[in-house]
Write an enzyme that holds these catalytic residues in place. Structure first.
Site, PDB file in Angstrom:
ATOM      1  N   GLU A  21      34.006  -0.447  11.884  1.00 58.79           N
ATOM      2  CA  GLU A  21      33.776  -0.460  10.433  1.00 58.79           C
ATOM      3  C   GLU A  21      34.878   0.264   9.663  1.00 58.79           C
ATOM      4  OE1 GLU A  21      29.170  -0.447   9.399  1.00 58.79           O
ATOM      5  OE2 GLU A  21      29.694   1.222  10.737  1.00 58.79           O
ATOM      6  N   TYR A  53      29.187   0.192 -20.427  1.00 65.53           N
ATOM      7  CA  TYR A  53      28.894  -0.282 -19.077  1.00 65.53           C
ATOM      8  C   TYR A  53      30.047  -1.040 -18.458  1.00 65.53           C
ATOM      9  CZ  TYR A  53      27.107  -4.213 -21.891  1.00 65.53           C
ATOM     10  OH  TYR A  53      26.955  -5.212 -22.810  1.00 65.53           O
ATOM     11  N   VAL A  72      26.498   5.705   3.655  1.00 66.00           N
ATOM     12  CA  VAL A  72      26.119   5.235   2.325  1.00 66.00           C
ATOM     13  C   VAL A  72      25.650   6.426   1.484  1.00 66.00           C
ATOM     14  CG1 VAL A  72      24.460   3.803   1.069  1.00 66.00           C
ATOM     15  CG2 VAL A  72      25.586   2.898   3.108  1.00 66.00           C
ATOM     16  N   GLU A  73      25.003   7.376   2.130  1.00 68.72           N
ATOM     17  CA  GLU A  73      24.534   8.572   1.422  1.00 68.72           C
ATOM     18  C   GLU A  73      25.692   9.340   0.790  1.00 68.72           C
ATOM     19  OE1 GLU A  73      21.449   7.774   4.662  1.00 68.72           O
ATOM     20  OE2 GLU A  73      23.615   7.520   4.415  1.00 68.72           O
ATOM     21  N   LYS A  98      23.473  -1.786   1.380  1.00 66.14           N
ATOM     22  CA  LYS A  98      24.489  -2.329   2.287  1.00 66.14           C
ATOM     23  C   LYS A  98      23.883  -3.568   2.953  1.00 66.14           C
ATOM     24  CE  LYS A  98      27.545  -0.906   6.069  1.00 66.14           C
ATOM     25  NZ  LYS A  98      27.848   0.164   7.030  1.00 66.14           N
TER      26      LYS A  98
END
Length: 117
Positions: A21, A53, A72-73, A98
């Site tokens: 990855e 935005y 991801v955290e 994900k």
């Protein structure tokens, strides 16, 4: 407090803990709720008086492109901190998904809230 929404923002980044990855980009899908008072912007029809935005979305894409994380955290935590600092956001809810990380699930991810509403 009012909320500005950004839903299903797709970004590509290097994310993951496995060696394979670390050499590819993978897609993350983000949902954001950003607390602000929209009344001044609505009263004057003035973009500079609210959270832009489009600018926030562009900054998120840039952040994802320039950083890589194992978790991801970690991505969520660092992104939330950057957004709060750079855009003076008092409170946000950020969901990071994900897709395809677990074959039997459409997506995995985290949802965090930071700040005071």
């Amino acid at each position: 407090m009012d909320r500005v929404l950004i839903e299903s923002l797709a970004v590509d980044t290097v994310i993951g803990v496995y060696e394979w990855e670390r050499h590819i980009q993978q897609r993350l899908v983000l949902d954001l709720e950003l607390a602000t008072d929209i009344r001044p912007a609505a009263r004057d029809d003035d973009l500079t008086l609210t959270l832009d935005y489009a600018a926030i979305s562009e900054r998120i894409v840039d952040f994802a492109d320039k950083h890589s994380f194992g978790l991801v955290e970690t991505f969520a935590e660092r992104l939330a901190a950057m957004l709060r600092e750079e855009f003076a956001i008092a409170w946000l809810r950020l969901t990071v998904r994900k897709p395809g990380a677990v074959p039997a699930a459409a997506a995995v991810g985290v949802c965090i809230e930071r700040g005071e509403c």
